[in-house]
Write an enzyme that holds these catalytic residues in place. Structure first.
Site, PDB file in Angstrom:
ATOM      1  N   CYS A   1      40.890   8.057   9.144  1.00 30.08           N
ATOM      2  CA  CYS A   1      41.437   8.693   7.839  1.00 30.08           C
ATOM      3  C   CYS A   1      41.171  10.248   8.248  1.00 30.08           C
ATOM      4  CB  CYS A   1      40.579   8.429   6.768  1.00 30.08           C
ATOM      5  SG  CYS A   1      40.787   6.598   6.413  1.00 30.08           S
ATOM      6  N   GLU A   2      42.082  10.711   9.025  1.00 26.06           N
ATOM      7  CA  GLU A   2      42.454  11.999   9.221  1.00 26.06           C
ATOM      8  C   GLU A   2      43.827  12.370   9.656  1.00 26.06           C
ATOM      9  OE1 GLU A   2      40.263  14.655   9.746  1.00 26.06           O
ATOM     10  OE2 GLU A   2      38.224  13.760   9.411  1.00 26.06           O
TER      11      GLU A   2
ATOM     12  N   PRO B   1      33.913  18.268  40.420  1.00 26.64           N
ATOM     13  CA  PRO B   1      34.984  17.666  39.587  1.00 26.64           C
ATOM     14  C   PRO B   1      34.327  16.723  38.650  1.00 26.64           C
ATOM     15  CG  PRO B   1      35.199  16.773  41.879  1.00 26.64           C
ATOM     16  CD  PRO B   1      34.012  17.564  41.793  1.00 26.64           C
ATOM     17  N   GLY B   2      35.092  16.359  37.546  1.00 29.08           N
ATOM     18  CA  GLY B   2      34.763  15.216  36.760  1.00 29.08           C
ATOM     19  C   GLY B   2      36.245  14.609  36.608  1.00 29.08           C
ATOM     20  N   ARG B   3      36.931  14.971  35.724  1.00 30.42           N
ATOM     21  CA  ARG B   3      38.414  14.490  35.352  1.00 30.42           C
ATOM     22  C   ARG B   3      39.308  14.266  36.737  1.00 30.42           C
ATOM     23  NH1 ARG B   3      41.962  14.326  31.770  1.00 30.42           N
ATOM     24  NH2 ARG B   3      44.049  15.135  32.110  1.00 30.42           N
TER      25      ARG B   3
ATOM     26  N   TYR C   1      36.868  11.615  30.022  1.00 31.04           N
ATOM     27  CA  TYR C   1      36.642  12.269  28.722  1.00 31.04           C
ATOM     28  C   TYR C   1      36.944  11.138  27.496  1.00 31.04           C
ATOM     29  CZ  TYR C   1      34.997  16.094  31.456  1.00 31.04           C
ATOM     30  OH  TYR C   1      34.358  16.760  32.296  1.00 31.04           O
TER      31      TYR C   1
ATOM     32  N   ARG D   1      40.943  13.260  22.606  1.00 29.89           N
ATOM     33  CA  ARG D   1      41.461  14.384  23.389  1.00 29.89           C
ATOM     34  C   ARG D   1      42.662  14.884  22.717  1.00 29.89           C
ATOM     35  NH1 ARG D   1      43.109  14.454  28.203  1.00 29.89           N
ATOM     36  NH2 ARG D   1      42.388  16.123  28.732  1.00 29.89           N
TER      37      ARG D   1
END
Ligand code: ADP
Ligand code: ASP
Ligand code: MG
Length: 930
Positions: free
Chosen positions: A881-882, A812-814, A910, A850
């Site tokens: 600027c998106e 696991p990471g999250r 993440y 994310r």
């Protein structure tokens, strides 16, 4: 016992309290009923208590009507015993009225004169009849002209007659003078010519408009009354029923007749939830609803309210409350007129079983004048009301709902025979209808792609969007309904279609209110650390090293949370080893903490291997090297530089297939290419093989890592080729690995993967380890259910017992770090555009990608104004600027000002590791707190 209070004014308002089957089944509940009724009486209201039969009794009476005659005596005896036992517990020495109704029931079941239809032959059950009837008070003779349905209604009415008789005796004996009212005196069924005999008797409807004369006459009789739910009379004075669950509707009719202040429905759950809480523990309490939405939720399957109880209340403008008898202090749901809301949201998922679909086919019918009229006339003739309709050029498909139709196979067969004369008929049953309810459903369609994908895997017979824009219904085979609601609930929350972040509407989850695992409701660590975080947000530093000073955006990680999580995973008995997926967050302090907790590391690049090198050396942590489409040089860097095959146990020189020193990472391959083109890199080594189990799972398309559309894993059809190459080059496959995706909250997932991997491992022979991947999900939206680790352990343990030869690993990471990190940001500018309020902050997609990449939902709060009413609806955006630079759409926050500190939570995984310099904005700095 309370002293008798003073008389109420003749025009004192009425309140109707309805108690369901479980609410009248024990003496404790009856004490609650007494307290609640007395309290309302003290507040100056006249009280009408409406009761259901004791739970299970209506079912028992129904069974009594249809069971074999030899079973009737025993069935009746057990009903008698049940009521007498309850009377004894309620300490009623004399329950004469109850005994009278038991006698009346016995007389119906075992009549002396010949009966009709479903009635038993005379003379049967003489013993029990005699013991009850002959010793009891005189009975009103039963009409022998009644039909079988009328007899069934009379029998089933006894459940409520009995419970109300018990209640009147109990309340009066306990100091609250209560009058028993026969509901048949108040409620007269409408004569609806289109209803067949059965519906007229067992599912009658009552016209109930406010009737001041009735209210005044009743008021003249007393202050507190108790009456029966479920029953009414017809024009001939015979007993009729209001349909299963109809006691709610009795309460609503009576509330309307009396124009009550409100009707309170007391049941075994604190209100209407976003789904049936027994099926979806994460379902959230709906704190308020308007009549139309409540109607829609009830009609489409939520059993908590009988669908017919809304319209009498709506017409008479009587609010309805739903409350839990066990926990009267819980707020519950209030149904009434509601102001229009700002954010459209799905409010509930409901489902109905036992749906029958009738598909009618004929060529060119659309042009054929009157075809539909002819067809629907036949439905009418059979007394069937149609629910949903789907049509095509040559086909019309309609659904029949058992709730409205008292369906049985004879009725449907007769209909089909008649229809066959005008078209080709197909009856599809049993089906289930799954409905999403919410005002403004059309404006939410774009958020339902996940739901559509879920249904896309199954056969959907019919999709129908209601013309009142309140619901969207899918009709599927009944067999696939199980387990669907929890999945849909989760998908809807994640897609932002079920806006559980709207705390004004969505109350706590069922799990948080009642469940043992109320962990999800625990306040996050950062609330306790508010002062420290605000201080950190002031504390300037120079991330660019160019003298430019800033304090935000800044990541803050809470190590105690990470340690706690690591320990929870290490405590799983079914898991032998846990590898932390370093990519989630390679902060050195986090790596050190996890190494101390005994975790290994899963690295996907030489950089990550280097990042863990120091802690590995200090703690001897094992490492996996699991890159994907990595260049040859990466493997060489990881392996060849320091390749030190371990000598054999007998001291001889290491040969092909020798184990490598534990200091070396164990590499994972997931393609033929490396062994085909650069076998020398792996010659004589141990490797893990990552396979593709041909399915992906997870919270977003971009995190699903299985199936041909995903670049990961060796497809199974290449397994033999891989085994051949491995043999040829003396490469030993010691482990199998699969990772299907991220954000999995279904605890059975890893056991399934394990079962599949074990099957493959058995074929290979040399395998010792099964790496089940990571993907352990963290609920992000408030109230979403946590991954149940105990259930994971239990499920995996089961599989493990069948293949004890393998070590089981997780990576696991999250799950380990997400909740441990927050991103602090500062409000930069505010802007209004049309109806939208934009709240700009200095953290954008460069700091946390994310939301832009995965539509991920991160909790956002204004830390400077924590606790202030969250009454402004904001679009929280960053400085990039998106147009995709949106951290949170439609968020309720306190009215915010430039300079306020925002906390963007669940950013430990993440977040920083995916941050970029985009727009040449500096990287956010991070700090760790113990
Ligand atoms: P009563 O006997 O008090 O009338 P019911 O059994 O008829 O109670 O209704 C309460 C039950 O309704 C709950 O225990 C729950 O399982 C079920 N239910 C189904 N859907 C919902 C929902 N959306 N919200 C709340 N309860 C629901
Ligand atoms: N007792 C009836 C039933 O079980 C009515 C009700 O409880 O609402 O269906
Ligand atoms: Mg009910």
């Amino acid at each position: 016992m309370t002293a008798s209070p003073s008389l109420l004014a003749p025009d004192a308002p009425w309140v109707v309290l309805k108690f369901g089957g479980t609410s009248v089944a024990t003496v404790e509940r009856w004490h609650t009923i007494r307290r609640l009724a007395a309290a309302r009486r003290e507040q100056g209201m006249r009280v009408l208590v409406v009761v259901s039969a004791v739970s299970g009794v209506t079912d028992a009476l129904k069974a009594l009507c249809t069971c074999a005659s030899e079973a009737r005596e025993g069935a009746l005896a057990s009903l008698v015993a049940r009521h007498r036992e309850l009377a004894a517990q309620m300490q009623l020495d004399r329950a004469d009225e109850m005994e009278r109704w038991l006698a009346s029931l016995a007389a119906l079941i075992f009549p002396l004169s010949p009966g009709e239809g479903g009635e038993p032959a005379p003379g049967e059950g003489a013993g029990i009849r005699q013991s009850l009837v002959d010793s009891g008070p005189p009975l009103k003779p039963t009409s022998r002209r009644e039909s079988a349905y009328s007899w069934q209604a009379a029998v089933q009415a006894h459940g409520e007659l009995l419970s109300s008789a018990l209640g009147a005796a109990f309340l009066t004996a306990n100091g609250l003078a209560t009058r028993w009212l026969d509901a048949r005196e108040a409620l007269l069924a409408r004569d609806l010519p289109f209803l067949n005999e059965r519906a007229r008797r067992l599912s009658a409807q009552v016209q109930a408009d406010p009737d001041p004369a009735f209210a005044a006459a009743l008021a003249a009789r007393g202050e507190v009354f108790i009456t029966q739910g479920f029953i009414a009379r017809d024009a001939a004075g015979d007993t009729v029923l209001l349909g299963r669950g109809g006691s709610d509707t009795s309460a609503a009719y009576l509330g309307a007749l009396l124009r009550a202040t409100r009707v309170e429905i007391w049941t075994d759950v604190a209100g209407m939830f976003t789904a049936d809480p027994r099926e979806v523990p994460g379902a959230r309490l709906l704190q308020h609803l308007d009549y139309e939405e409540a109607q829609e939720i009830a009609t489409t399957g939520a059993k908590v309210l009988h669908p017919r109880c809304l319209s009498p209340c709506r017409r008479a403008r009587v609010p309805l409350w739903i409350k839990d008898t066990r926990f009267p202090e819980l707020a519950g749901t209030v149904i009434g007129l509601q102001p229009a809301e700002a954010v459209p949201s799905v409010k509930a998922i409901s489902s109905r079983r036992g749906i029958t679909l009738v598909s009618m086919e004929t060529s060119g019918m659309w042009q054929q004048v009157g075809f539909l009229a002819d067809v629907f006339a036949l439905f009418k003739q059979h007394g069937l009301s149609v629910d949903l309709i789907g049509s095509a050029e040559t086909n019309v498909t309609v659904s029949l709902d058992p709730g409205e139709n008292l369906l049985d196979s004879d009725v449907v067969a007769a209909l089909a025979t008649d229809l066959a004369r005008v078209c080709r008929v197909k009856v599809i049953a049993p089906c289930a209808a799954v409905t999403l309810v919410g005002r403004g459903m059309r404006s939410m369609l774009h958020r339902l792609s996940g739901v559509l994908a879920e249904f896309g895997r199954e056969r959907v017979h019919l999709i129908s969007q209601s013309s009142n824009n309140l619901n969207l219904t899918f009709v599927i085979d009944e067999g696939i309904l199980d387990g669907l609601a929890p999945r849909l609930h989760e998908l809807l929350i994640r897609a932002g279609a079920l806006r559980t972040d709207d705390a004004g509407l969505f109350g706590p989850s069922w799990q948080a209110l009642y469940g043992a695992g109320a962990a999800g409701a625990r306040a996050p660590w950062w609330k306790a650390e508010r002062a420290r975080l605000l201080e950190l947000a002031e504390n300037l530093h120079s991330p660019s090293g160019r003298g430019e000073k800033r304090a935000t955006p800044r990541y803050v990680y809470h190590l105690p949370t990470i340690r706690e999580r690591a320990r929870a995973l290490r405590a799983l008995w079914s898991v032998d080893r846990v590898y932390y997926a370093v990519k989630a967050n390679p902060h050195p302090a986090i790596l050190a903490a996890l190494a101390e907790e005994g975790l290994g590391f899963e690295c996907v690049s030489p950089g990550e291997l280097a990042a863990v090198e120091a802690v590995r050396a200090a703690h001897g942590s094992p490492r996996l090297f699991t890159p994907n489409f990595a260049p040859r040089a990466d493997y060489e860097a990881a392996l060849l530089d320091r390749a030190t095959p371990v000598p054999e146990a007998d001291g001889s020189a290491p040969g092909p297939g020798s184990r490598v020193a534990s200091a070396e990472p164990l590499p994972t391959l997931d393609a033929l290419h490396p062994l085909h083109h650069w076998p020398e890199v792996f010659e004589g080594r141990e490797v893990m093989l990552r396979v593709d189990l041909d399915r992906g799972v997870g919270h977003h398309d971009k995190v699903r890592t299985g199936g041909a559309a995903s670049k990961f894993g060796l497809p199974m059809e290449q397994l033999d080729a891989f085994l051949g190459l491995a043999r040829e080059h003396h490469v030993r496959i010691v482990g199998l690995h699969a990772h299907l995706g991220s954000g999995v909250l279904d605890a059975s997932h890893w056991a399934q993967v394990c079962g599949q991997l074990a099957g493959i491992a058995d074929r290979i022979g040399s395998v010792r380890y099964l790496d089940l991947g990571g993907g352990l999900g963290v609920p992000s939206h408030p109230g979403e259910a946590e991954l149940d680790l105990a259930a994971l352990d239990a499920a995996l343990g089961e599989v493990r017992r069948t293949c004890p030869q393998y070590e089981l690993w997780l990576e696991p990471g999250r799950w380990l770090v997400a909740d441990a990190g927050v991103l602090l940001a500062r409000v930069t500018q505010l802007k209004r555009k049309g109806a939208l309020h934009y709240l700009g902050c200095d953290a954008g997609m460069h700091a946390l990608i994310r939301p832009a990449l995965y539509d991920a939902w991160h909790p956002i709060e204004n830390l400077s104004r924590l606790g202030a009413p969250a009454d402004t609806l904001y679009q929280v955006v960053g400085p990039i600027c998106e147009s995709g630079d949106v951290l949170g759409a439609d968020r309720h926050l306190p009215e915010s000002r430039e300079g306020d500190v925002l906390v963007i939570a669940q950013a430990g995984a993440y977040g920083e590791s995916m941050a970029s310099h985009y727009n040449l904005r500096p990287l956010a700095e991070s700090v760790v707190i113990e």
